[in-house]
Design a protein around this motif. Structure first.
Motif, short mmCIF file in Angstrom:
data_model
loop_
_atom_site.label_atom_id
_atom_site.label_comp_id
_atom_site.label_asym_id
_atom_site.label_seq_id
_atom_site.Cartn_x
_atom_site.Cartn_y
_atom_site.Cartn_z
N LEU A 147 12.07 -4.93 -8.26
CA LEU A 147 10.74 -4.37 -8.50
C LEU A 147 10.39 -3.41 -7.37
N LEU A 148 9.96 -2.22 -7.74
CA LEU A 148 9.48 -1.23 -6.79
C LEU A 148 8.07 -0.85 -7.20
N ALA A 149 7.12 -0.94 -6.29
CA ALA A 149 5.72 -0.58 -6.56
C ALA A 149 5.21 0.29 -5.42
N VAL A 150 4.45 1.32 -5.76
CA VAL A 150 3.94 2.26 -4.76
C VAL A 150 2.46 1.98 -4.53
N TYR A 151 2.11 1.89 -3.26
CA TYR A 151 0.72 1.68 -2.85
C TYR A 151 0.26 2.87 -2.01
N GLU A 152 -1.01 3.21 -2.16
CA GLU A 152 -1.60 4.29 -1.38
C GLU A 152 -2.38 3.68 -0.22
N VAL A 153 -2.17 4.23 0.97
CA VAL A 153 -2.82 3.74 2.19
C VAL A 153 -3.70 4.85 2.74
N LYS A 154 -4.99 4.54 2.93
CA LYS A 154 -5.94 5.51 3.47
C LYS A 154 -6.58 4.93 4.72
N VAL A 155 -6.50 5.67 5.81
CA VAL A 155 -7.13 5.28 7.06
C VAL A 155 -8.33 6.20 7.27
N ARG A 156 -9.50 5.61 7.49
CA ARG A 156 -10.71 6.37 7.72
C ARG A 156 -11.34 5.91 9.03
N GLY A 157 -12.13 6.76 9.62
CA GLY A 157 -12.79 6.42 10.87
C GLY A 157 -12.65 7.58 11.83
N LYS A 158 -12.16 7.29 13.03
CA LYS A 158 -11.97 8.36 14.01
C LYS A 158 -10.89 9.33 13.57
N SER A 160 -8.48 10.45 10.09
CA SER A 160 -8.28 10.33 8.65
C SER A 160 -6.82 10.61 8.33
N GLU A 161 -6.22 9.68 7.61
CA GLU A 161 -4.80 9.82 7.25
C GLU A 161 -4.59 9.16 5.90
N GLU A 162 -3.75 9.79 5.07
CA GLU A 162 -3.39 9.23 3.77
C GLU A 162 -1.87 9.25 3.65
N LEU A 163 -1.32 8.14 3.19
CA LEU A 163 0.12 8.07 2.99
C LEU A 163 0.42 7.05 1.90
N SER A 164 1.66 7.05 1.45
CA SER A 164 2.09 6.12 0.41
C SER A 164 3.09 5.14 1.00
N GLY A 165 3.02 3.90 0.51
CA GLY A 165 3.94 2.86 0.96
C GLY A 165 4.66 2.25 -0.24
N LEU A 166 5.91 1.93 -0.07
CA LEU A 166 6.72 1.37 -1.14
C LEU A 166 6.91 -0.12 -0.90
N MET A 167 6.55 -0.93 -1.89
CA MET A 167 6.81 -2.36 -1.83
C MET A 167 8.06 -2.61 -2.67
#
Length: 194
Positions: A147-158, A160-167
């Motif tokens: 099983l491969l699932a893609v999750y989106e990771v968003k960091v907010r605050g000081k 800002s960064e957006e990236l994707s992670g694979l489980m």
């Protein structure tokens, strides 16, 4: 006496007059302390001092050369999934993917699973603390699951960064199984500064 002729006097260089100091002409305006002009002047003087100080301390960057902080990213399932389940034989493998680029990796038999994604936020801070992904495949039994699932990771605050992670899950069992539960922890480690 010279009649009708101008006389030019020459002085020696050490005795010529030279400007040593100059005072500009200044004009003073006077007003009582309770006047509107004085109050406006006082307000402008205070703002010229307070606004730069407030802007400096509000950004928290006064004499800071290096700093770090911890932040909990907002993680969500992107509905991108790749799944292969197989039983006793290779011919019993079934799979499914919603990514066209991965369709060629699927076995000949394709079955569409029921996919549910949810999250819980026990501390009510607006960021998911627990993620749940439920996949129900219409198959009787299996021994191997990929099983491969893609999750989106968003960091907010000081920052800002957006990236994707694979489980990724690759599980095998010596016995046939009709269900599987996996619990894990998602960890985001940043090695380089942003």
């Amino acid at each position: 006496t010279n009649h009708g002729h101008s006389v030019c006097r020459m002085t020696l260089w050490p005795f010529q007059q030279v400007e040593c100091h100059a005072l500009p002409f200044t004009r003073l305006y006077v007003a009582p302390r309770c006047s509107l002009a004085y109050c406006l002047w006082l307000l402008c003087a205070i703002l010229l001092v307070v606004i730069p100080l407030f802007a400096t301390f509000a950004t928290e960057n006064v004499w800071v050369k290096e700093s770090f902080y911890r932040a909990q990213p907002a993680v969500s399932f992107t509905n991108e999934l790749f799944l292969i389940a197989s039983g006793d034989t290779v011919n019993s493998a079934v799979g499914w993917s919603n990514q066209p680029s991965l369709q060629s990796l699927l076995p000949p038999e394709v079955k569409v699973p029921l996919v549910r994604s949810s999250f819980s936020d026990p501390n009510h801070d607006g960021v998911a603390d627990t993620l749940k992904l439920s996949v129900e495949l219409p198959s009787s039994s299996m021994r191997h699951l990929t099983l491969l699932a893609v999750y989106e990771v968003k960091v907010r605050g000081k920052v800002s960064e957006e990236l994707s992670g694979l489980m990724a899950l690759d599980l095998s069992s010596p016995y046939l199984a009709s269900g599987l539960s996996v619990y894990g922890q998602m960890v985001f480690r940043q090695k380089l500064p942003l």
